[in-house]
Design a protein around this motif. Sequence first.
Motif, PDB file in Angstrom:
ATOM      1  N   MET A 178       5.537   7.239  11.105  1.00 37.70           N
ATOM      2  CA  MET A 178       4.305   7.778  10.548  1.00 37.70           C
ATOM      3  C   MET A 178       4.431   8.034   9.055  1.00 37.70           C
ATOM      4  SD  MET A 178       2.086  10.790  12.137  1.00 37.70           S
ATOM      5  CE  MET A 178       2.933  12.033  11.187  1.00 37.70           C
ATOM      6  N   SER A 179       3.412   7.630   8.340  1.00 33.17           N
ATOM      7  CA  SER A 179       3.396   7.838   6.894  1.00 33.17           C
ATOM      8  C   SER A 179       2.830   9.219   6.583  1.00 33.17           C
ATOM      9  CB  SER A 179       2.516   6.756   6.257  1.00 33.17           C
ATOM     10  OG  SER A 179       2.116   7.171   4.976  1.00 33.17           O
ATOM     11  N   GLN A 180       3.438   9.893   5.637  1.00 42.80           N
ATOM     12  CA  GLN A 180       2.931  11.196   5.207  1.00 42.80           C
ATOM     13  C   GLN A 180       2.112  11.062   3.926  1.00 42.80           C
ATOM     14  OE1 GLN A 180       3.298  14.066   6.963  1.00 42.80           O
ATOM     15  NE2 GLN A 180       4.351  12.881   8.513  1.00 42.80           N
ATOM     16  N   ASP A 181       1.744   9.825   3.576  1.00 39.62           N
ATOM     17  CA  ASP A 181       0.933   9.625   2.384  1.00 39.62           C
ATOM     18  C   ASP A 181      -0.460  10.172   2.611  1.00 39.62           C
ATOM     19  OD1 ASP A 181       2.958   8.409   1.052  1.00 39.62           O
ATOM     20  OD2 ASP A 181       2.256   6.362   1.414  1.00 39.62           O
ATOM     21  N   ILE A 182      -0.877  11.069   1.748  1.00 43.65           N
ATOM     22  CA  ILE A 182      -2.206  11.640   1.856  1.00 43.65           C
ATOM     23  C   ILE A 182      -3.139  10.835   0.971  1.00 43.65           C
ATOM     24  CG2 ILE A 182      -3.619  13.681   1.429  1.00 43.65           C
ATOM     25  CD1 ILE A 182      -1.165  15.385   2.120  1.00 43.65           C
TER      26      ILE A 182
END
Length: 97
Positions: free
Chosen positions: A2-6
């Motif tokens: 999972m990417s934590q890019d907001i």
Amino acid sequence: MMSQDIKHKESANRGMIYMEDESGITSELTYTKKDNGVLIIDHTQTRKGLEGKGLASMLVKESVEFARKNNYKIDPLCPFAEVQFDINKDFRDVLVK
């Protein structure tokens, strides 16, 4: 993985702060932008199975940072966001009076 890019997207009077993975949006926060510089957080949602990992909390925090950078105030209409503002006293500077 999972990417934590907001990510953030905005139209004239609506906005969305969100995270996504290969199968779509994992968590989202939506707001309405009023003419008086107030952002009304009207909705937060996290995909089933990913709740409780702090994703929506990260989005609320991001909305606070965004408000600070752009001189907005926030009206946390969404119950989740309202609780986050109650818990995090340091968000109070952007809370609508």
